[in-house]
Every structure is written in C-alpha cells, then in structure tokens.
Design a protein around this motif. Structure first.
Motif, PDB file in Angstrom:
ATOM      1  N   SER A  85       1.079  -1.266  -0.252  1.00 37.33           N
ATOM      2  CA  SER A  85       0.228   0.150   0.559  1.00 37.33           C
ATOM      3  C   SER A  85       1.104   1.050  -0.088  1.00 37.33           C
ATOM      4  O   SER A  85       2.100   1.415   0.490  1.00 37.33           O
ATOM      5  CB  SER A  85      -0.698  -0.388   0.986  1.00 37.33           C
ATOM      6  OG  SER A  85      -0.791  -0.046   2.531  1.00 37.33           O
ATOM      7  N   ILE A  86      -0.073   2.340  -0.756  1.00 40.73           N
ATOM      8  CA  ILE A  86       0.831   3.604  -0.523  1.00 40.73           C
ATOM      9  C   ILE A  86      -0.190   4.360  -0.590  1.00 40.73           C
ATOM     10  O   ILE A  86      -1.619   4.764  -0.609  1.00 40.73           O
ATOM     11  CB  ILE A  86       1.360   4.267  -1.611  1.00 40.73           C
ATOM     12  CG1 ILE A  86       2.492   5.238  -1.638  1.00 40.73           C
ATOM     13  CG2 ILE A  86       0.608   3.434  -3.150  1.00 40.73           C
ATOM     14  CD1 ILE A  86       3.454   5.684  -3.025  1.00 40.73           C
ATOM     15  N   THR A  87       0.435   5.249   0.875  1.00 32.80           N
ATOM     16  CA  THR A  87      -0.798   6.286   1.156  1.00 32.80           C
ATOM     17  C   THR A  87      -0.310   7.913   1.485  1.00 32.80           C
ATOM     18  O   THR A  87       0.842   8.246   1.220  1.00 32.80           O
ATOM     19  CB  THR A  87      -0.453   6.380   3.240  1.00 32.80           C
ATOM     20  OG1 THR A  87      -1.369   4.724   3.395  1.00 32.80           O
ATOM     21  CG2 THR A  87      -1.679   7.507   3.475  1.00 32.80           C
ATOM     22  N   ILE A  88      -1.103   8.517   0.346  1.00 33.97           N
ATOM     23  CA  ILE A  88      -1.098   9.795  -0.907  1.00 33.97           C
ATOM     24  C   ILE A  88      -1.812  10.725   0.919  1.00 33.97           C
ATOM     25  O   ILE A  88      -3.208  11.150   0.648  1.00 33.97           O
ATOM     26  CB  ILE A  88      -1.633  10.235  -1.714  1.00 33.97           C
ATOM     27  CG1 ILE A  88      -1.302   8.909  -2.678  1.00 33.97           C
ATOM     28  CG2 ILE A  88      -0.889  11.435  -2.186  1.00 33.97           C
ATOM     29  CD1 ILE A  88       0.725   8.967  -3.026  1.00 33.97           C
ATOM     30  N   PRO A  89      -1.488  11.372   1.607  1.00 37.96           N
ATOM     31  CA  PRO A  89      -1.645  12.474   2.185  1.00 37.96           C
ATOM     32  C   PRO A  89      -2.329  13.918   1.425  1.00 37.96           C
ATOM     33  O   PRO A  89      -2.298  13.693  -0.099  1.00 37.96           O
ATOM     34  CB  PRO A  89      -0.755  13.406   3.159  1.00 37.96           C
ATOM     35  CG  PRO A  89       0.671  12.525   3.439  1.00 37.96           C
ATOM     36  CD  PRO A  89       0.282  11.911   1.375  1.00 37.96           C
ATOM     37  N   GLU A  90      -3.132  13.665   2.232  1.00 38.40           N
ATOM     38  CA  GLU A  90      -4.839  15.136   1.382  1.00 38.40           C
ATOM     39  C   GLU A  90      -3.584  16.313   1.162  1.00 38.40           C
ATOM     40  O   GLU A  90      -2.635  16.512   2.146  1.00 38.40           O
ATOM     41  CB  GLU A  90      -5.674  14.814   2.369  1.00 38.40           C
ATOM     42  CG  GLU A  90      -6.248  13.859   2.218  1.00 38.40           C
ATOM     43  CD  GLU A  90      -7.442  13.920   3.443  1.00 38.40           C
ATOM     44  OE1 GLU A  90      -7.668  15.137   4.205  1.00 38.40           O
ATOM     45  OE2 GLU A  90      -9.029  13.114   3.619  1.00 38.40           O
TER      46      GLU A  90
ATOM     47  N   ASP B  20       8.671   5.429  -3.412  1.00 36.31           N
ATOM     48  CA  ASP B  20       8.403   3.617  -3.495  1.00 36.31           C
ATOM     49  C   ASP B  20       9.425   2.439  -4.008  1.00 36.31           C
ATOM     50  O   ASP B  20       9.157   2.762  -5.149  1.00 36.31           O
ATOM     51  CB  ASP B  20       6.901   3.917  -3.646  1.00 36.31           C
ATOM     52  CG  ASP B  20       6.560   2.443  -2.962  1.00 36.31           C
ATOM     53  OD1 ASP B  20       6.690   1.606  -3.082  1.00 36.31           O
ATOM     54  OD2 ASP B  20       4.926   3.040  -1.872  1.00 36.31           O
TER      55      ASP B  20
ATOM     56  N   PRO C  19      -6.189  12.022  -3.003  1.00 33.02           N
ATOM     57  CA  PRO C  19      -5.250  11.043  -1.922  1.00 33.02           C
ATOM     58  C   PRO C  19      -6.030  10.516  -1.387  1.00 33.02           C
ATOM     59  O   PRO C  19      -7.206  10.868  -0.642  1.00 33.02           O
ATOM     60  CB  PRO C  19      -4.716  12.588  -0.869  1.00 33.02           C
ATOM     61  CG  PRO C  19      -4.972  14.094  -2.595  1.00 33.02           C
ATOM     62  CD  PRO C  19      -6.287  13.471  -2.572  1.00 33.02           C
ATOM     63  N   GLU C  20      -5.321   9.583  -0.471  1.00 36.16           N
ATOM     64  CA  GLU C  20      -6.101   8.412   0.101  1.00 36.16           C
ATOM     65  C   GLU C  20      -4.789   7.160  -0.469  1.00 36.16           C
ATOM     66  O   GLU C  20      -3.823   7.151  -0.643  1.00 36.16           O
ATOM     67  CB  GLU C  20      -7.379   7.923  -0.494  1.00 36.16           C
ATOM     68  CG  GLU C  20      -7.180   7.089  -1.201  1.00 36.16           C
ATOM     69  CD  GLU C  20      -9.071   7.112  -2.143  1.00 36.16           C
ATOM     70  OE1 GLU C  20      -9.363   5.458  -2.820  1.00 36.16           O
ATOM     71  OE2 GLU C  20      -9.789   7.457  -1.303  1.00 36.16           O
ATOM     72  N   THR C  21      -5.464   5.787   0.537  1.00 40.10           N
ATOM     73  CA  THR C  21      -4.601   5.277   0.186  1.00 40.10           C
ATOM     74  C   THR C  21      -4.586   4.114  -0.443  1.00 40.10           C
ATOM     75  O   THR C  21      -5.933   3.597  -0.897  1.00 40.10           O
ATOM     76  CB  THR C  21      -4.293   4.090   2.046  1.00 40.10           C
ATOM     77  OG1 THR C  21      -4.259   5.067   2.554  1.00 40.10           O
ATOM     78  CG2 THR C  21      -3.218   2.710   1.731  1.00 40.10           C
ATOM     79  N   TYR C  22      -3.537   3.311  -1.342  1.00 41.46           N
ATOM     80  CA  TYR C  22      -3.991   2.651  -2.813  1.00 41.46           C
ATOM     81  C   TYR C  22      -2.738   1.371  -2.796  1.00 41.46           C
ATOM     82  O   TYR C  22      -2.255   1.563  -2.155  1.00 41.46           O
ATOM     83  CB  TYR C  22      -3.103   3.418  -4.078  1.00 41.46           C
ATOM     84  CG  TYR C  22      -4.171   4.300  -4.093  1.00 41.46           C
ATOM     85  CD1 TYR C  22      -5.074   4.801  -4.937  1.00 41.46           C
ATOM     86  CD2 TYR C  22      -4.412   5.786  -3.676  1.00 41.46           C
ATOM     87  CE1 TYR C  22      -6.434   5.650  -5.471  1.00 41.46           C
ATOM     88  CE2 TYR C  22      -4.666   6.641  -3.929  1.00 41.46           C
ATOM     89  CZ  TYR C  22      -6.151   6.876  -4.768  1.00 41.46           C
ATOM     90  OH  TYR C  22      -7.052   7.837  -5.242  1.00 41.46           O
TER      91      TYR C  22
ATOM     92  N   GLY D 216      -8.644  15.918  -0.535  1.00 42.58           N
ATOM     93  CA  GLY D 216      -9.286  14.757   0.040  1.00 42.58           C
ATOM     94  C   GLY D 216     -11.129  14.430  -0.417  1.00 42.58           C
ATOM     95  O   GLY D 216     -11.435  15.641   0.230  1.00 42.58           O
TER      96      GLY D 216
END
Length: 308
Positions: free
Chosen positions: A95-100, A114, A132-135, A260
């Motif tokens: 998983s990769i989380t992109i902050p808002e 990554d 932005p969210e977790t993918y 977000g």
C-alpha cells in the motif's frame, strides 16, 4: 510392490508439511516454467523435493495454472498447499498512502520514492486531478498506474458528490467546487472543521466578497512546484496573480492542491453559518467571526499567541 511403495511415498511427501520454518514471500518470475518454479521453491526451502513437486502438479492437472507474481507461503506448507497458493494467484499486496493537500509535484515525488513500484511518470498531472488516499498494489506495479487510479477516483468522487450537492450553492460547476475544495483543504487540516470553513467561503461568494485566502497567495507565487519556505508578506498579499484571492474577485482558475474526499464533501455540503471570517486560534483550529470587529479581535489574540 516397489512401485506401490514409491507412489505411496510420493503421495505422503506431497501432502506432508513442508520444511519452511516461517512465512516467506517469494517472487515467481513471469514466464517461469514448472521446473524453474520447483527449483526456486526448493532453493527457498519451501519444498523438499523438486521431482515430487513437479509430478504432483502434473498429476493434479494444475501445472499449467501456476501464476507469476509475489506470493506469501505460510510456514510448513505442503507441496499441495504451495500449488494452491500459486494457482489462486493472490499476490502479496503493498500500500501507498498519499496525504491530502499535496500538490501534484509532491505526489509524484512520493510515488518515485516507493521502491516497490516501477517505471516513471513523464508528465506531472494537472493540479487537483488526483485523489489522495491509500492505494493497494502488487510488486512491480507501475507508478503511472497509481496516477491513473488516482485520477479515476477523483473523477468518481467529484461526480458523485456534485450530483448530491446542497441546493443553492454559488458554484457554477463541479470544477468550481473542486477549486474551492482545494482552498478548504489548505486552510485546515481538521476534518470536522472543513464544513465550517467551506461555509465561510460559500457566504463570501454569495455576498461577492473576496475570499482572501493565504494559501492561494502562496500557490500563486510558486505554482506548487516548491514550498514557499517563508511567511507571507504584506507585499505578497498585494501582488496580483491569477490565484491571489486578495486581488481577484472570484475563485482561482485552477485548484491549488489535490483534495481528499472530506474537503469535497465539505464544499458540496457546507455548514449553514453566518460566519464571514476565520483565523488560526493557536491550537491547530480556528476562531470564527460574523463581522470584521470580532474578527480583528480574534486576529489580535492570535498574534499574542504567536509572540509567546
């Protein structure tokens, strides 16, 4: 009799717990045949016998169903269970989380950092076009594919929320809603506060007041390519740019960041309020006011907090 004993031994070995001491993830290369897979599994101490593994895969008619990818093999997996893992093809996910509130340039740098993703992104996406969210992804997934998923997720969220928007908003299109959401996103990191901040800007738009949002000034100076790295000056507030909401009587032409879902929700369902002003309160939140006199008092309090 000897053949029967041999077959019995092979069957028992095929179904018996394997030599693996603890769970391990192994990458099966694309295009690897049964023999290569068997040798790799033996090298990783997942199976004990290359020949029995191959015979078992062929006898159970699963030899052609083995998938490539990265798979997690539980400790003590039998050869039969190992083949099930490879046949089902449920690869290990990352998983990769992109902050808002990150600009497109910042998001690209996160993706490039990554090590489990591959490929590069040649064109920086348009500001505000990513959600932005977790993918989740599997090893070897491309950075470009994450970008495309973020773009698709933004389009869907914006379409859904705009269709269910509050009636009577002073916004002409979902694109304007996205621009306003980007301002709300940069103004507060507190999710519960966003509908109230959005309500302030909605009130200002209705009254044809300038939004006077500091983040729009910063973006106009850098276009999101680098952090401003300093506090805004009075000169900055007076310097005209297409994004400076102290000098323009409308929304900026484009978003100033990637938003977000909660910021989009705040703009399409803003709080019903009479507030027209807000300023930081020193605790991470904001103080709100309905008139300039009250707002100036809040500003003085904020400045006293900053000086401590």
């Amino acid at each position: 009799m000897a053949i029967s004993i041999t077959v019995y031994y092979a069957q028992q070995t095929f179904m018996a717990p394997g030599p693996l001491v603890k769970d391990v993830a192994v990458v099966i290369p694309r295009g690897a045949g049964l023999e290569k897979i068997a040798n790799l599994l033996k090298k990783k101490k997942i199976i004990s016998d290359v020949l029995i593994f191959q015979l078992g895969a062929r006898y159970t008619k699963r030899a052609r169903n083995l998938k490539a990818g990265e798979f997690l093999f539980p400790a003590k997996s039998s050869m039969d269970e190992v083949i099930n893992v490879l046949e089902q093809g449920k690869a290990v996910s990352y998983s990769i989380t992109i902050p808002e509130g990150k600009t497109s340039v910042e998001i690209i740098e996160i993706l490039r950092g990554d090590p489990n993703l591959t490929g590069d992104i040649l064109v920086v996406p348009v500001e505000g076009s990513l959600l932005p969210e977790t993918y989740l992804y599997v090893r070897g997934g491309t950075r470009q594919s994450i970008v495309e998923r973020m773009e698709q997720a933004l389009v869907k969220s914006l379409d859904d929320l705009w269709a269910a928007r509050q009636e009577g908003l002073p916004l002409k299109s979902k694109e304007e809603a996205l621009v306003l959401a980007s301002i709300v996103e940069k103004e507060t990191g507190i999710a519960a506060e966003r509908p109230l901040v959005a309500g302030v800007f909605i009130n200002r738009l209705r009254l044809k007041m300038r939004l006077q949002s500091d983040p729009t000034v910063s973006y106009g100076l850098t276009l999101g390519k680098v952090p401003l790295g300093r506090s805004l000056s009075r000169k900055d507030l007076k310097t005209p740019t297409p994004y400076n909401t102290y000098t323009i009587d409308r929304l900026p032409p484009m978003p100033i960041t990637n938003v977000g879902r909660s910021a989009l929700e705040a703009v399409t369902q803003p709080a019903s309020t009479r507030y027209l002003y807000f300023v930081a309160d020193g605790t991470g939140g904001h103080s709100f006011a309905t008139n300039l006199k009250e707002h100036n008092k809040n500003v003085r309090l904020w400045r006293s907090v900053k000086m401590k």
